[in-house]
Design a protein around this motif. Structure first.
Motif, mmCIF file in Angstrom:
data_model
loop_
_atom_site.group_PDB
_atom_site.id
_atom_site.type_symbol
_atom_site.label_atom_id
_atom_site.label_comp_id
_atom_site.label_asym_id
_atom_site.label_seq_id
_atom_site.Cartn_x
_atom_site.Cartn_y
_atom_site.Cartn_z
ATOM 1 N N GLY A 1 11.494 23.117 -15.963
ATOM 2 C CA GLY A 1 12.542 22.134 -16.174
ATOM 3 C C GLY A 1 12.033 20.720 -15.958
ATOM 4 N N GLU A 2 12.915 19.753 -16.180
ATOM 5 C CA GLU A 2 12.592 18.336 -15.990
ATOM 6 C C GLU A 2 12.859 17.942 -14.551
ATOM 7 N N LEU A 3 11.844 17.425 -13.879
ATOM 8 C CA LEU A 3 11.935 17.090 -12.458
ATOM 9 C C LEU A 3 12.667 15.764 -12.266
ATOM 10 N N LYS A 4 13.610 15.739 -11.332
ATOM 11 C CA LYS A 4 14.378 14.536 -11.019
ATOM 12 C C LYS A 4 13.917 13.932 -9.694
ATOM 13 N N VAL A 5 14.839 13.370 -8.907
ATOM 14 C CA VAL A 5 14.488 12.707 -7.647
ATOM 15 C C VAL A 5 14.109 13.764 -6.611
ATOM 16 N N VAL A 6 12.884 13.659 -6.093
ATOM 17 C CA VAL A 6 12.342 14.640 -5.152
ATOM 18 C C VAL A 6 12.556 14.130 -3.727
ATOM 19 N N SER A 7 13.049 15.014 -2.874
ATOM 20 C CA SER A 7 13.208 14.698 -1.452
ATOM 21 C C SER A 7 12.140 15.448 -0.663
ATOM 22 N N ILE A 8 11.337 14.711 0.074
ATOM 23 C CA ILE A 8 10.265 15.285 0.887
ATOM 24 C C ILE A 8 10.586 14.986 2.350
ATOM 25 N N TYR A 9 10.469 15.986 3.202
ATOM 26 C CA TYR A 9 10.782 15.762 4.609
ATOM 27 C C TYR A 9 9.879 16.611 5.494
ATOM 28 N N ARG A 10 9.744 16.140 6.727
ATOM 29 C CA ARG A 10 8.941 16.805 7.750
ATOM 30 C C ARG A 10 9.872 17.286 8.860
ATOM 31 N N GLU A 11 9.730 18.543 9.225
ATOM 32 C CA GLU A 11 10.572 19.122 10.262
ATOM 33 C C GLU A 11 9.764 20.135 11.050
ATOM 34 N N ASN A 12 9.705 19.937 12.369
ATOM 35 C CA ASN A 12 8.971 20.832 13.266
ATOM 36 C C ASN A 12 7.498 20.969 12.865
ATOM 37 N N GLY B 1 0.800 -1.215 0.000
ATOM 38 C CA GLY B 1 0.000 0.000 0.000
ATOM 39 C C GLY B 1 0.831 1.263 0.000
ATOM 40 N N LEU B 2 2.162 1.125 -0.058
ATOM 41 C CA LEU B 2 3.075 2.271 -0.067
ATOM 42 C C LEU B 2 3.894 2.252 -1.346
ATOM 43 N N SER B 3 4.485 3.380 -1.673
ATOM 44 C CA SER B 3 5.246 3.506 -2.914
ATOM 45 C C SER B 3 6.465 2.586 -2.900
ATOM 46 N N ALA B 4 6.633 1.829 -3.982
ATOM 47 C CA ALA B 4 7.786 0.933 -4.092
ATOM 48 C C ALA B 4 9.083 1.703 -4.273
ATOM 49 N N ARG B 5 9.007 2.927 -4.791
ATOM 50 C CA ARG B 5 10.217 3.702 -5.028
ATOM 51 C C ARG B 5 10.868 4.148 -3.727
ATOM 52 N N ILE B 6 10.101 4.238 -2.662
ATOM 53 C CA ILE B 6 10.700 4.613 -1.373
ATOM 54 C C ILE B 6 11.700 3.553 -0.942
ATOM 55 N N LEU B 7 11.315 2.276 -1.068
ATOM 56 C CA LEU B 7 12.226 1.184 -0.723
ATOM 57 C C LEU B 7 13.447 1.184 -1.642
ATOM 58 N N PHE C 1 11.583 11.144 2.962
ATOM 59 C CA PHE C 1 11.710 10.061 1.995
ATOM 60 C C PHE C 1 11.955 10.665 0.621
ATOM 61 N N LYS C 2 12.268 9.801 -0.355
ATOM 62 C CA LYS C 2 12.565 10.228 -1.715
ATOM 63 C C LYS C 2 11.684 9.461 -2.699
ATOM 64 N N THR C 3 11.437 10.110 -3.826
ATOM 65 C CA THR C 3 10.716 9.469 -4.920
ATOM 66 C C THR C 3 11.154 10.104 -6.226
ATOM 67 N N ASP C 4 11.223 9.287 -7.276
ATOM 68 C CA ASP C 4 11.603 9.791 -8.595
ATOM 69 C C ASP C 4 10.435 9.736 -9.573
ATOM 70 N N ARG C 5 9.226 9.582 -9.051
ATOM 71 C CA ARG C 5 8.045 9.537 -9.904
ATOM 72 C C ARG C 5 7.063 10.663 -9.594
ATOM 73 N N ALA C 6 7.532 11.697 -8.943
ATOM 74 C CA ALA C 6 6.675 12.844 -8.665
ATOM 75 C C ALA C 6 6.577 13.729 -9.899
ATOM 76 N N LYS C 7 5.482 14.467 -10.000
ATOM 77 C CA LYS C 7 5.238 15.356 -11.128
ATOM 78 C C LYS C 7 4.689 16.685 -10.623
ATOM 79 N N ILE C 8 4.880 17.716 -11.442
ATOM 80 C CA ILE C 8 4.277 19.008 -11.177
ATOM 81 C C ILE C 8 3.093 19.167 -12.121
#
Length: 382
Positions: free
Chosen positions: A151-162, A72-78, A115-122
């Motif tokens: 531009g062409e989007l590459k590997v996106v890093s998403i993080y939670r802080e505070n 149920g979670l993105s395989a790209r995270i693993l 986490f990171k993913t390379d299948r994100a889109k704008i």
């Protein structure tokens, strides 16, 4: 050229849970992958015929032993978590790395999770993550408005802080070289200000000093609460509220300082073709805690990092003066170098009763400003 945009994310309640689950899943994959890596290594030392640990063998092992809830979670995270683990082990065998060390387990108590993913889109100015199978509710995430999303989007890093969510969006863009101006400059970095050919930039203005005073006050109050109430202090509402204020002011300081550096470096690459800076060893300059604090707040390393990649972007040339080059002790008029008791220190020169900013050449008699003299000496290297 890869240009990265750091943006603030504003997810709804459903996508906030999705992002939290992604952060937890990345930490789970990293820790399980690290255990698998260590077990494979121990087994390969005992039985030479057993497979040795690598990014591919560990990844295949984790994919083969997937639990039902993982689908149920993105395989790209693993995939990307194990890829980063493999890079961490490669860096472990290179002691020249700045944060050299053996890969460690990730803690859920860490202030920053991601986490990171390379299948994100704008899509229509919003961030769309890859949707797992058999998932019905899925929404695009709103992004802060000031971002440049071209531009062409590459590997996106998403993080939670505070309690807030951020994303690093790397775009592959085509950048044109800046027009040549025929002008050169040099930058002499000091605690609190940068001197260059046409002026001076103050890196610690009055607004930042007021913020630092508030930060100092909040730190004292939090330390006092921890001393009086020990472990129960961190669980009180007043402690959590004051900690949030401290983190808010730290973010304000960081944003304002980074904005100053970004504007200054953009000005340099727009107006000059060649720029000379010093190759400083900041760690060796930290003589005591007072000097360390001033050096940390002056952002020497961040300034060099930003100026380096902007010069690469726009076809400008950056020169680094050798660490042994006496830019402060050398006279820009006659080239004489101060030695022994004639040297200038942070307090000036006790023998000749000169102040910190005074440079008096005892060879040609020139009287110069210390920082302007250093800028002229650096400019002579071009």
């Amino acid at each position: 050229m890869i240009r990265t945009q750091k943006v603030r994310l504003y997810p709804n309640s459903h996508m906030r849970k999705v992002l939290d689950n992604g952060c937890d899943y990345r930490r789970f994959c990293w820790n399980v992958g690290l255990v698998t890596w260590n077990n494979m290594y121990d087994l390969s030392t005992i039985e030479p015929t057993s497979p040795k640990p690598s990014m591919y063998t560990v990844r295949n092992e984790l994919v083969a032993n997937k639990a039902d809830w993982q689908y149920g979670l993105s395989a790209r995270i693993l995939q990307l978590a194990i890829a980063d683990l493999g890079k961490a082990w490669q860096n472990f065998f290179d002691q020249a790395q700045p944060d050299w060390g053996q890969p460690a387990f990730k803690s859920k108590k860490a202030a920053r999770q991601g986490f990171k993913t390379d299948r994100a889109k704008i899509i229509a100015g919003k961030l769309r993550l890859d949707k797992p199978h058999a998932t019905k509710d899925w929404y695009d995430i709103r992004i802060s408005r000031h971002a440049d999303l071209s531009g062409e989007l590459k590997v996106v890093s998403i993080y939670r802080e505070n309690g807030k969510y951020w994303a690093s969006l790397p775009f592959d863009v085509d950048l044109e070289d800046k027009p040549k101006t025929g002008k050169n400059s040099a930058v002499d970095v000091n605690v609190g200000h940068f001197n260059y050919t046409d002026g001076k930039l103050f890196t610690l203005p009055k607004q930042l000093k007021k913020l630092y005073q508030r930060i100092k006050f909040y730190q004292k109050q939090l330390a006092r609460k921890r001393v009086l109430n020990v472990k129960q202090a961190t669980q009180s509402h007043n402690y959590i509220a004051m900690k949030a204020k401290l983190q808010r002011d730290y973010r304000r300081v960081t944003n304002r300082q980074h904005d100053l550096i970004q504007q200054f470096t953009t000005k340099l690459v727009n107006e000059y073709d060649q720029i000379v800076i010093e190759d400083l060893s900041v760690k060796n300059m930290q003589m005591n805690h007072v000097a360390s604090k001033g050096l940390h707040r002056s952002l020497f390393g961040y300034f060099r990092q930003v100026l380096s990649y902007k010069c690469d972007w726009y076809g400008k040339k950056l020169r680094l003066a050798d660490r042994t080059y006496p830019s402060t002790q050398r006279c820009s008029q006659c080239g004489a170098i101060k030695r022994g008791d004639d040297k200038i220190t942070l307090q000036g020169n006790a023998r000749h009763q000169t102040k910190h900013n005074d440079y008096v050449c005892y060879n040609c008699g020139a009287k110069l400003d210390r920082d302007e003299n250093a800028v002229a000496n650096l400019l002579d290297l071009i």
